[in-house]
Design an enzyme around this catalytic site. Structure first.
Site, PDB file in Angstrom:
ATOM      1  N   HIS A  97       0.845  -1.196   0.000  1.00  0.00           N
ATOM      2  CA  HIS A  97       0.000   0.000   0.000  1.00  0.00           C
ATOM      3  C   HIS A  97       0.882   1.248   0.000  1.00  0.00           C
ATOM      4  O   HIS A  97       1.952   1.266   0.633  1.00  0.00           O
ATOM      5  CB  HIS A  97      -0.902   0.028   1.225  1.00  0.00           C
ATOM      6  CG  HIS A  97      -1.744  -1.200   1.380  1.00  0.00           C
ATOM      7  ND1 HIS A  97      -2.664  -1.603   0.452  1.00  0.00           N
ATOM      8  CD2 HIS A  97      -1.795  -2.126   2.377  1.00  0.00           C
ATOM      9  CE1 HIS A  97      -3.247  -2.718   0.859  1.00  0.00           C
ATOM     10  NE2 HIS A  97      -2.733  -3.049   2.020  1.00  0.00           N
ATOM     11  N   GLU A 114      -1.547  -0.150   8.210  1.00  0.00           N
ATOM     12  CA  GLU A 114      -2.532  -1.019   8.849  1.00  0.00           C
ATOM     13  C   GLU A 114      -1.856  -1.890   9.897  1.00  0.00           C
ATOM     14  O   GLU A 114      -0.633  -1.866  10.061  1.00  0.00           O
ATOM     15  CB  GLU A 114      -3.236  -1.892   7.807  1.00  0.00           C
ATOM     16  CG  GLU A 114      -2.292  -2.808   7.046  1.00  0.00           C
ATOM     17  CD  GLU A 114      -2.967  -3.498   5.866  1.00  0.00           C
ATOM     18  OE1 GLU A 114      -4.197  -3.376   5.694  1.00  0.00           O
ATOM     19  OE2 GLU A 114      -2.251  -4.164   5.085  1.00  0.00           O
ATOM     20  N   HIS A 171       3.214  -7.601   1.836  1.00  0.00           N
ATOM     21  CA  HIS A 171       2.524  -8.439   2.817  1.00  0.00           C
ATOM     22  C   HIS A 171       1.415  -9.256   2.162  1.00  0.00           C
ATOM     23  O   HIS A 171       0.929  -8.908   1.075  1.00  0.00           O
ATOM     24  CB  HIS A 171       1.940  -7.580   3.942  1.00  0.00           C
ATOM     25  CG  HIS A 171       0.875  -6.632   3.480  1.00  0.00           C
ATOM     26  ND1 HIS A 171       1.159  -5.417   2.919  1.00  0.00           N
ATOM     27  CD2 HIS A 171      -0.489  -6.715   3.478  1.00  0.00           C
ATOM     28  CE1 HIS A 171       0.042  -4.787   2.597  1.00  0.00           C
ATOM     29  NE2 HIS A 171      -0.977  -5.567   2.920  1.00  0.00           N
ATOM     30  N   ARG A 191      -1.289  -4.756  -6.187  1.00  0.00           N
ATOM     31  CA  ARG A 191      -1.144  -6.210  -6.177  1.00  0.00           C
ATOM     32  C   ARG A 191       0.137  -6.580  -6.907  1.00  0.00           C
ATOM     33  O   ARG A 191       0.317  -6.269  -8.087  1.00  0.00           O
ATOM     34  CB  ARG A 191      -2.379  -6.847  -6.834  1.00  0.00           C
ATOM     35  CG  ARG A 191      -2.563  -8.312  -6.569  1.00  0.00           C
ATOM     36  CD  ARG A 191      -3.857  -8.830  -7.188  1.00  0.00           C
ATOM     37  NE  ARG A 191      -5.040  -8.248  -6.567  1.00  0.00           N
ATOM     38  CZ  ARG A 191      -5.982  -7.586  -7.235  1.00  0.00           C
ATOM     39  NH1 ARG A 191      -5.888  -7.405  -8.531  1.00  0.00           N
ATOM     40  NH2 ARG A 191      -7.028  -7.105  -6.587  1.00  0.00           N
TER      41      ARG A 191
END
Length: 321
Positions: A97, A114, A171, A191
């Site tokens: 991200h 996150e 991740h 992605r």
């Protein structure tokens, strides 16, 4: 009268999703490939709905826009946090991200830092967390050559583990894992690798974002240092997992007892019940709590008492939220 605001979640089907949001949490889910419960969300891709009080029936984004006093007149164009529960029946794609600056320029939304609290994990379960490239040139070379085994770093996980995932971290949540995810309110995902699988609904492989992944990945990977601490509040064991510029995250664990909490600095608090039963008392009124319930303690709730046998995850906005 001040009161907690309970929320009705939104569910998203995913190629890697399963049925544990129904079997483990009792939610009504749209299919047997349900991957995400957006439990406390004001994001346009799935805003949760307030279920009680003067704003009952309103989505959280509208409450944020029209009644900012609920949140202590906090600044910002968008509600900054998003709480999810993820059910990974299969491996998620390996992804990364962007940070706030890159996301603002290219995606016109927040970046995405996150973290995960591991609710459940099958024996031997693991996640992709980080990578082994030493330079950005090496990262690009391994990506373009498809040298995934050389690139990806896997870590074993078990229930109760906590992982902090700053923007720029490669991740993937692994098969057989459920997590509660606290994140910035962003739906931007680059992605990197999707295990060469085909989406049955389209007959195609899902889109990859190789250049964006190369641009935004932190090189080399460095594990963030966490200062996890435990304190007692009444009968509650309070575990502080992280206090970052974007959010703070705690676990409140009460075993057949009660604990009274006082609001400190943050203007509001997000809470998810991961297990157990009990109640929360606010302004003299009791509200039942059970596994799978999610709520916000708004600015005017200055003190609350939780009773019962409960495991809860709480989060609050950080200084950059």
């Amino acid at each position: 009268m001040s009161e907690p605001y309970f929320l009705k979640p939104v569910f998203h089907e995913k190629i890697w999703g399963g049925t544990r949001l129904k079997s483990d949490f009792g939610y009504e889910i749209p299919s047997d490939h349900t991957g995400e419960c957006w439990a406390i969300s004001a994001h346009p891709h799935g805003p949760a709905t307030v279920e009680n009080g003067p704003y009952a029936g309103m989505t959280l984004d509208k409450v944020w826009e029209q009644h900012r006093d609920v949140f202590g007149n906090a600044k910002g164009d968008v509600f900054p946090l998003l709480t999810k529960i993820l059910d990974a029946s299969e491996d998620l794609s390996v992804q990364v991200h962007p940070d706030d600056a890159y996301a603002a320029e290219h995606e016109h939304e927040l970046g995405k830092t996150e973290c995960w609290y591991v609710i459940a994990a099958e024996p031997g379960a693991s996640m992709v967390y980080g990578h082994y490239a030493k330079t950005r040139e090496q990262l690009a070379e391994w990506i373009h050559n498809g040298e995934w085994d050389k690139l990806f770093r896997r870590v074993p996980v078990k229930p109760g583990d906590f992982l902090y995932v700053p923007s720029g971290t490669i991740h993937a949540v692994g098969k057989g894992i459920m997590v509660l995810e606290t994140q910035q309110s962003s739906d931007t995902t680059y992605r990197l690798y999707d295990w060469d699988r085909v989406d049955k609904t389209t007959g195609q492989k899902r889109e990859l974002h190789l250049q964006q992944s190369i641009d935004t990945t932190i090189v080399p990977h460095v594990d963030p240092k966490l200062d996890i601490t435990e304190t007692q509040v009444g009968d509650a064991t309070v575990t502080k997992y992280v206090q970052s510029p974007f959010f703070g995250v705690w676990q409140w664990r009460i075993t057949d007892g009660q604990a009274t909490f006082n609001r400190e600095k943050a203007p509001y608090t997000l809470v998810s019940v991961l297990d157990g039963q009990g109640s929360i008392t606010v302004d003299g009124k009791d509200y039942p709590l059970a596994k799978g319930v999610h709520f916000i303690l708004p600015f005017d709730v200055k003190q609350w008492t939780i009773k019962g046998d409960l495991q809860l995850i709480a989060s609050e906005p950080g200084e950059k939220a």
